[in-house]
Write a protein that holds these residues in place. Structure first.
Motif, short mmCIF file in Angstrom:
data_model
loop_
_atom_site.label_atom_id
_atom_site.label_comp_id
_atom_site.label_asym_id
_atom_site.label_seq_id
_atom_site.Cartn_x
_atom_site.Cartn_y
_atom_site.Cartn_z
N LYS A 123 0.86 -1.18 0.00
CA LYS A 123 0.00 0.00 0.00
C LYS A 123 0.89 1.23 0.00
O LYS A 123 2.03 1.18 0.47
N PRO A 124 0.38 2.33 -0.53
CA PRO A 124 1.20 3.53 -0.61
C PRO A 124 1.47 4.13 0.77
O PRO A 124 0.64 4.07 1.67
N ALA A 125 2.65 4.70 0.91
CA ALA A 125 2.98 5.47 2.10
C ALA A 125 2.27 6.82 2.01
O ALA A 125 1.69 7.16 0.97
N TYR A 126 2.35 7.60 3.05
CA TYR A 126 1.61 8.87 3.08
C TYR A 126 1.99 9.80 1.93
O TYR A 126 1.18 10.61 1.50
N ASN A 127 3.21 9.66 1.41
CA ASN A 127 3.66 10.57 0.35
C ASN A 127 3.64 9.92 -1.03
O ASN A 127 4.19 10.47 -1.98
N GLU A 128 3.00 8.77 -1.15
CA GLU A 128 2.93 8.06 -2.42
C GLU A 128 1.48 8.03 -2.91
O GLU A 128 0.55 8.13 -2.12
#
Length: 108
Positions: free
Chosen positions: A89-94
């Motif tokens: 899953k994407p990180a907060y900045n992805e």
């Protein structure tokens, strides 16, 4: 007489309970997505989380209940069935969709 001691649950027992308690529609949706996305090469199969949730809803499950009840936590069940399963899953900045990767397990 001393009471029987409670033992920690094993990974296999967790997978068994999930398989028993999760609605059939969860596994129907994942199985359909795995088959739909399986290529001829036998490599990795990617299943988009959003797409599998849409399919579960189409099969009659409530979107909020899917997340509340953890019905996307299928990794242990599929590992027990012989798959290697990863979740990304994407990180907060992805900015990309969360997805599962199913591939052949070295064990099975």
């Amino acid at each position: 007489m001393s009471p029987e001691r409670i033992k920690p649950i094993s990974q296999k027992e967790v997978a068994n309970e999930k398989q028993r308690l999760f609605p059939n529609e969860v596994f129907e949706a994942f199985n359909e997505m795995i088959i739909q996305n399986a290529g001829g090469g036998g490599g990795q199969i990617s299943v988009d989380q959003g797409e599998v949730v849409k399919l579960m809803v189409k099969k009659g499950l409530n979107r909020d209940q899917i997340f509340k009840n953890g019905w996307l936590d299928v990794e242990d069940v599929y590992r027990k069935a012989g798959w290697k399963v990863e979740y990304d899953k994407p990180a907060y900045n992805e900015d990309y969709s969360a997805y599962f990767i199913f591939s052949r397990s070295d064990k099975g």
